[in-house]
Write a protein that holds these residues in place. Structure first.
Motif, PDB file in Angstrom:
ATOM      1  N   GLU A  12       0.792  -1.091  -0.013  1.00  0.00           N
ATOM      2  CA  GLU A  12       0.040   0.025  -0.044  1.00  0.00           C
ATOM      3  C   GLU A  12       1.003   1.283   0.062  1.00  0.00           C
ATOM      4  N   ASN A  13       1.976   1.269   0.717  1.00  0.00           N
ATOM      5  CA  ASN A  13       2.671   2.660   1.007  1.00  0.00           C
ATOM      6  C   ASN A  13       4.180   2.212   1.030  1.00  0.00           C
ATOM      7  N   PRO A  14       4.861   2.118  -0.071  1.00  0.00           N
ATOM      8  CA  PRO A  14       6.390   1.691  -0.159  1.00  0.00           C
ATOM      9  C   PRO A  14       7.201   2.558   0.439  1.00  0.00           C
ATOM     10  N   GLU A  15       6.763   4.098   0.728  1.00  0.00           N
ATOM     11  CA  GLU A  15       7.633   5.046   1.400  1.00  0.00           C
ATOM     12  C   GLU A  15       7.472   5.230   3.005  1.00  0.00           C
ATOM     13  N   ALA A  16       6.638   4.193   3.413  1.00  0.00           N
ATOM     14  CA  ALA A  16       6.254   4.230   4.856  1.00  0.00           C
ATOM     15  C   ALA A  16       7.465   3.712   5.741  1.00  0.00           C
ATOM     16  N   SER A  17       8.604   2.766   5.154  1.00  0.00           N
ATOM     17  CA  SER A  17       9.474   2.205   5.912  1.00  0.00           C
ATOM     18  C   SER A  17      10.491   3.171   6.382  1.00  0.00           C
ATOM     19  N   PRO A  18      11.257   3.097   7.530  1.00  0.00           N
ATOM     20  CA  PRO A  18      12.372   3.875   7.911  1.00  0.00           C
ATOM     21  C   PRO A  18      13.363   3.825   7.088  1.00  0.00           C
ATOM     22  N   ALA A  19      14.371   4.909   7.095  1.00  0.00           N
ATOM     23  CA  ALA A  19      15.397   5.255   6.031  1.00  0.00           C
ATOM     24  C   ALA A  19      16.604   4.327   6.410  1.00  0.00           C
ATOM     25  N   GLU A  20      17.020   3.158   5.678  1.00  0.00           N
ATOM     26  CA  GLU A  20      18.332   2.785   5.714  1.00  0.00           C
ATOM     27  C   GLU A  20      18.614   2.261   4.433  1.00  0.00           C
ATOM     28  N   SER A  21      19.787   2.150   4.145  1.00  0.00           N
ATOM     29  CA  SER A  21      20.395   1.897   2.819  1.00  0.00           C
ATOM     30  C   SER A  21      20.816   0.464   2.858  1.00  0.00           C
ATOM     31  N   ALA A  22      20.636  -0.079   1.763  1.00  0.00           N
ATOM     32  CA  ALA A  22      21.367  -1.477   1.542  1.00  0.00           C
ATOM     33  C   ALA A  22      22.117  -1.816   0.358  1.00  0.00           C
ATOM     34  N   ALA A  74       9.614   1.048  -8.129  1.00  0.00           N
ATOM     35  CA  ALA A  74       8.802   2.404  -8.128  1.00  0.00           C
ATOM     36  C   ALA A  74       7.679   2.192  -9.198  1.00  0.00           C
ATOM     37  N   MET A  75       7.826   1.654 -10.219  1.00  0.00           N
ATOM     38  CA  MET A  75       6.834   1.637 -11.263  1.00  0.00           C
ATOM     39  C   MET A  75       5.690   0.815 -10.793  1.00  0.00           C
ATOM     40  N   LEU A  76       5.854  -0.253 -10.124  1.00  0.00           N
ATOM     41  CA  LEU A  76       4.811  -1.233  -9.459  1.00  0.00           C
ATOM     42  C   LEU A  76       4.229  -0.486  -8.389  1.00  0.00           C
ATOM     43  N   SER A  77       4.915   0.735  -7.888  1.00  0.00           N
ATOM     44  CA  SER A  77       4.353   1.217  -6.754  1.00  0.00           C
ATOM     45  C   SER A  77       3.316   2.534  -7.436  1.00  0.00           C
ATOM     46  N   TYR A  85      12.694   0.110  -1.094  1.00  0.00           N
ATOM     47  CA  TYR A  85      12.891  -0.672  -2.194  1.00  0.00           C
ATOM     48  C   TYR A  85      14.292  -1.271  -1.928  1.00  0.00           C
ATOM     49  N   ARG A  86      15.161  -0.418  -1.709  1.00  0.00           N
ATOM     50  CA  ARG A  86      16.789  -0.897  -1.236  1.00  0.00           C
ATOM     51  C   ARG A  86      16.714  -2.084  -0.385  1.00  0.00           C
ATOM     52  N   LYS A  87      15.806  -2.010   0.700  1.00  0.00           N
ATOM     53  CA  LYS A  87      15.747  -2.937   1.527  1.00  0.00           C
ATOM     54  C   LYS A  87      15.256  -4.312   1.203  1.00  0.00           C
ATOM     55  N   LEU A  88      14.775  -4.422  -0.036  1.00  0.00           N
ATOM     56  CA  LEU A  88      14.385  -5.797  -0.653  1.00  0.00           C
ATOM     57  C   LEU A  88      15.423  -6.178  -1.441  1.00  0.00           C
ATOM     58  N   LEU A  89      16.484  -5.515  -1.660  1.00  0.00           N
ATOM     59  CA  LEU A  89      17.565  -6.054  -2.434  1.00  0.00           C
ATOM     60  C   LEU A  89      18.355  -7.405  -2.013  1.00  0.00           C
ATOM     61  N   PRO A  90      18.604  -7.504  -0.815  1.00  0.00           N
ATOM     62  CA  PRO A  90      19.177  -8.763  -0.279  1.00  0.00           C
ATOM     63  C   PRO A  90      18.276 -10.017  -0.440  1.00  0.00           C
ATOM     64  N   GLN A  91      16.807  -9.575  -0.260  1.00  0.00           N
ATOM     65  CA  GLN A  91      16.024 -10.776  -0.613  1.00  0.00           C
ATOM     66  C   GLN A  91      15.966 -11.110  -1.870  1.00  0.00           C
ATOM     67  N   ILE A  92      16.080 -10.117  -2.963  1.00  0.00           N
ATOM     68  CA  ILE A  92      16.213 -10.615  -4.291  1.00  0.00           C
ATOM     69  C   ILE A  92      17.320 -11.336  -4.691  1.00  0.00           C
ATOM     70  N   PHE A 150      20.839  -4.178 -12.984  1.00  0.00           N
ATOM     71  CA  PHE A 150      21.445  -3.765 -12.028  1.00  0.00           C
ATOM     72  C   PHE A 150      20.521  -3.753 -10.897  1.00  0.00           C
ATOM     73  N   ASP A 151      20.781  -3.473  -9.666  1.00  0.00           N
ATOM     74  CA  ASP A 151      19.988  -3.289  -8.403  1.00  0.00           C
ATOM     75  C   ASP A 151      19.444  -1.861  -8.831  1.00  0.00           C
ATOM     76  N   VAL A 152      19.794  -0.843  -9.352  1.00  0.00           N
ATOM     77  CA  VAL A 152      19.020   0.249  -9.576  1.00  0.00           C
ATOM     78  C   VAL A 152      18.108   0.267 -10.706  1.00  0.00           C
ATOM     79  N   GLN A 153      18.123  -0.869 -11.581  1.00  0.00           N
ATOM     80  CA  GLN A 153      16.992  -0.917 -12.650  1.00  0.00           C
ATOM     81  C   GLN A 153      15.655  -1.653 -11.704  1.00  0.00           C
ATOM     82  N   LEU A 154      16.193  -2.572 -10.906  1.00  0.00           N
ATOM     83  CA  LEU A 154      15.013  -3.081 -10.106  1.00  0.00           C
ATOM     84  C   LEU A 154      14.507  -2.215  -9.189  1.00  0.00           C
TER      85      LEU A 154
END
Length: 853
Positions: free
Chosen positions: A9-19, A173-176, A112-119, A164-168
């Motif tokens: 519903e809201n991908p921006e709602a997570s706290p700010a951490e970089s991966a 972002a588009m899926l949101s 979105y970045r937090k999902l990269l390790p799972q991907i 690349f990760d940035v492409q994903l």
């Protein structure tokens, strides 16, 4: 069986951490223009949106060489080389403040970045699957991370390219439902394809909206192997597609099509006489490529369905009269070159040529109108700037793309006047049966997302008109392009001489040069000057845009000089060394040098041009040349004082003049934004009326409503016909009669509204009224009678039209539909309505220099 994927519903709602990011082989991504973050560093580089959005995108997390060279396995491990958190870094603090102020381009990418390790973890598991198992895994993907992992593996197998990760991140972002801003060469085509597949796998119907036929077909076929592995069907449409081919393409889960073709199909379907004749599917998801171009630059462009009315006739007599007028004494052109009027001397000269008539009597009002239209075509529309002549036809040039707008034409009278001016046969005139603006078309989709290289500069407009936000995707490799300050010259001649010298200096070393011009005429003039200096070049403009892919592909070769109008949406990357050259050799020369011959009215077009250099971390450079005589300054800052400091070669050293250049661009952008708003205010009510008519039309097409209504109005006629004819025959006959009059009534309604809008401003302003309010009153009053008049006309026809077992013979009763229909884009009055011209006048006032500058 495919399971519906669960949307976040809201991908921006997570706290700010970089991966950490996973590195990968770069996909050959051909078509993303420059990001706003790569804006040329000039005194005028801040985009002039309603809120003066900053020219730079949010800072990307600092990358290390180890991060960029890490393999996929490393990406799944804890971040041993953790970077300074975004919250603590100065750039992160600035971004948090921008997000707090809700400025465009501040979507938080952290979720979105937090999902990269799972991907990355899922990717390792997917590599062991067979193709069939991978397809099954795509159907079972329930989360964005799983979808991206499948998309990455499918891309690796099908294309040999691992995103690349940035492409994903762009995909997520588009899926949101956001517009992803991705720089040139960052692979947005592949990112968009994975996003489209994600929507399709959740049961949605996706239209990937392209800017032209070439890109729609190319991208669909290029991405087809990826879609096949993900179990998603894909189709494409272009101008030559047959109705059956269109029907099959729209039946696919993902359909690639030019925005114009989708609009034309919608218009044709609106006039279908049988449900089975329609080809489109209900709008669902629109994923827009070159989103800023389609959603902003072309938002006001009406797509038109016309019916044959009569053979066109070129007004050669009027063209000959205005050709003989003296531009110095017989007519005057206003400051922004949007209007022209006869002087007293010109009126007398025209009246004498017409046989000593009085043009200003009611008797000759039509003659005066014809003369004014011919004068507009003669004085305000320039060949090889506004249009070109090809195949004995007038072809308009798209201002935002620099290409021939093959399906676009001027309003009938003005188009015929240009044909007469050029001595060409007039094309047939047509009656407008229906139309829709591109903005209204796109707004009909419940879900909208997209991708482009320059979205931040129009982020306020995307939010205002479409309710979408911009997610700025950082580049995979930092951009190292050298963007030099603008070089402003006193005269256009001095500017072009300086450009020629700059090209000569670069060419002597073998460095490739791309020159972006503002129009066709300038490209040909500059090319001729380069040839005289023994600097051979290749020209790409609206006259040869069919060759663009081949020309652009070689623009990065050693020693290449390419002159091009408008680089937006060209769809092909410029690779250093060309198709078969030595990339490292050209990189050692400094990479591609981009030269702009002037600032555009939109800063985004400047960014897109400069962004052709510096792809994927390549070296490169850009520099823009301008002159005090450029249209940008003369039209939007006409009172700019001559510069105080000018070098011997004409180079301006006056800081105030540079400020005026940037200010003129901001004024131009502001004026165009207000015209966009003004257009939407008028179209909004019409679109609501159109929706009501289409809902009623659909009911008539699908049910027996028409027969019931006519039976109530004409009971004796229905009783008489029922004695000899089946109910199915009567239902179809009543339907065809009602549809004829409903379509006829709507065509008359929109024609009336066009006339009302054309003159409402002068009438309303003369009485101290709001033109928009007056237009709405007229539109509502006209619409209130539409259905009653349609019902009355239908009843009268039901009484008189011959109806047999073969159906209703409408032609026998004089109810004839057009013998032929055609579609085109109309370049809405290029000189604007009275209110448009008023807005530009305000813009010129705002363009006056600052005191003391």
């Amino acid at each position: 069986m495919k399971l519906p994927r669960r949307r976040r519903e809201n991908p921006e709602a997570s706290p700010a951490e970089s991966a950490p990011e996973a590195a990968s082989d770069t996909p050959d991504a051909p078509d993303a223009p420059a990001t706003a973050a790569d804006a040329p560093a000039t005194a005028a580089d801040a985009p002039a949106t309603a809120a003066d959005a900053p020219a730079t995108a949010p800072d990307a997390p600092a990358d290390t060489s180890a991060d960029r060279t890490a393999d996929a396995t490393t990406a799944a491990q804890p971040a041993a080389r953790s970077r300074v958190s975004a919250a603590r870094s100065p750039g992160g603090l600035r971004n948090r403040m921008r997000r707090f102020l809700q400025q465009p381009g501040t979507v938080d990418l952290t979720p979105y970045r937090k999902l990269l390790p799972q991907i990355a973890e899922d990717e390792e598991r997917l590599r062991g699957l067979s193709d069939a198992e991978l397809t099954e895994a795509a159907g079972d993907a329930a989360e964005d991370a799983q979808l991206c992992a499948v998309g990455r593996e499918a891309s690796r197998r099908a294309l040999g390219e691992r995103p690349f990760d940035v492409q994903l991140i762009g995909t997520m972002a588009m899926l949101s439902g956001q517009v992803a801003e991705m720089a040139t060469g960052e692979g947005k085509t592949l990112a968009g394809a994975i996003a489209a597949a994600g929507y399709a796998l959740s049961g949605r119907s996706v239209h990937v909206v392209a800017v032209n036929d070439y890109l729609a077909r190319r991208d669909a076929e290029w991405m087809r192997p990826v879609y096949d592995l993900m179990g998603v069907s894909v189709g494409w449409i272009n101008q030559s597609s047959t109705p059956e081919e269109r029907r099959q393409a729209y039946a696919a889960e993902v359909t690639y099509a030019p925005v114009s073709e989708i609009g034309f199909d919608v218009l044709r379907d609106r006039l279908a006489l049988r449900g089975e004749d329609r080809v489109t599917a209900p709008p669902d998801v629109a994923l827009v490529d070159e989103a800023d171009s389609v959603l902003i630059d072309e938002a006001r462009v009406p797509l038109v369905l016309a019916g044959a009315a009569e053979e066109g006739s070129a007004d050669e007599a009027m063209a000959e009269i205005v050709r003989g007028l003296d531009p110095e004494t017989d007519y005057e052109i206003d400051e922004d070159a949007r209007n022209v009027q006869l002087t007293e001397a010109g009126a007398k000269a025209a009246e004498k040529a017409l046989g000593d008539v009085d043009l200003y009597t009611e008797e000759h009002l039509g003659t005066l109108t014809r003369l004014n239209v011919a004068l507009h075509a003669h004085a305000l529309l320039q060949r090889d700037v506004d249009y070109i002549i090809t195949g004995e036809k007038v072809r308009l040039v798209s201002e935002s793309r620099g290409r021939v707008a093959w399906l676009q034409r001027l309003p009938d009278g003005l188009h015929a006047a240009v044909e007469a001016k050029e001595g060409l046969s007039a094309t047939d005139t047509g009656e407008i049966l229906d139309s829709i603006t591109i903005e209204s078309l796109i707004r009909s989709y419940p879900t909208l997302c997209g991708m482009t290289g320059t979205a931040v500069a129009v982020g306020e407009q995307l939010r205002e008109f479409y309710g979408v936000e911009v997610a700025v995707i950082p580049p995979n490799v930092p951009c190292i392009r050298d963007d030099e300050p603008d070089r402003l010259y006193e005269t256009a001649e001095a500017k072009e001489d300086a450009i020629t010298k700059q090209v000569a200096d670069a060419h002597e070393t073998g460095r490739p040069v791309l020159i972006g011009t503002l129009d066709v005429a300038e490209s040909e003039r500059l090319a001729a000057q380069l040839e005289r200096e023994s600097l051979p070049c290749v020209v790409l403009n609206a006259k040869n845009d069919a060759e663009e892919a081949a020309i652009i592909a070689e623009a990065g070769a050693r020693g290449a000089i390419t002159v091009s109008t408008q680089m937006a949406g060209r769809g092909t990357d410029i690779k250093l060394g060309g198709s078969s050259g030595d990339r490292d050799e050209v990189a050692g020369l400094g990479g591609l040098l981009v030269i702009g011959t002037g600032r555009h009215e939109s800063s985004r077009l400047d960014y897109q041009l400069s962004g052709r250099a510096g792809r994927q971390g390549d070296p490169g450079g850009s520099v823009f040349f301008a002159s005090m005589e450029d249209d940008l300054i003369t039209q939007y800052a006409p009172d700019t004082a001559p510069p105080d400091e000018v070098d011997d070669d004409g180079l301006v050293a006056d800081a105030g003049a540079y400020w005026s250049l940037g200010h003129a661009q901001r004024v131009a952008e502001g004026v165009n934004l207000e015209i966009h708003r003004n257009t939407w205010r008028y179209n909004k009510l019409i679109e609501e009326q159109r929706r009501i008519v289409l809902d009623h039309r659909d009911e008539v097409l699908r049910t027996d409503t028409a027969l019931k209504t006519l039976g109530e109005r004409c009971p004796k006629r229905l009783e008489e016909l029922s004695e000899t004819l089946d109910e199915d025959v009567l239902t179809e006959a009543a339907r065809q009669i009602t549809l004829y009059h409903l379509d006829r009534g709507w065509a008359e309604h929109i024609a009336d509204l066009a006339d009302v809008r054309e003159g409402i401003h002068l009438r309303a302003l003369g009485r101290g009224m709001d033109p928009l309010d007056e237009f709405h009153k007229a539109a509502v009053a006209s619409f209130n009678h539409l259905f009653d008049e349609t019902a009355q006309r239908s009843a009268e026809s039901f009484e008189t039209v011959p109806i047999t077992a073969d159906g209703a013979d409408l032609g026998a009763a004089g109810l004839k539909r057009p013998s032929a229909t055609w579609t085109y884009l109309v370049q809405d009055n290029p000189f604007g309505t009275d209110i448009d011209r008023a807005l530009r006048s305000v813009g010129r006032l705002l363009g006056r220099p600052r005191p003391g500058s």
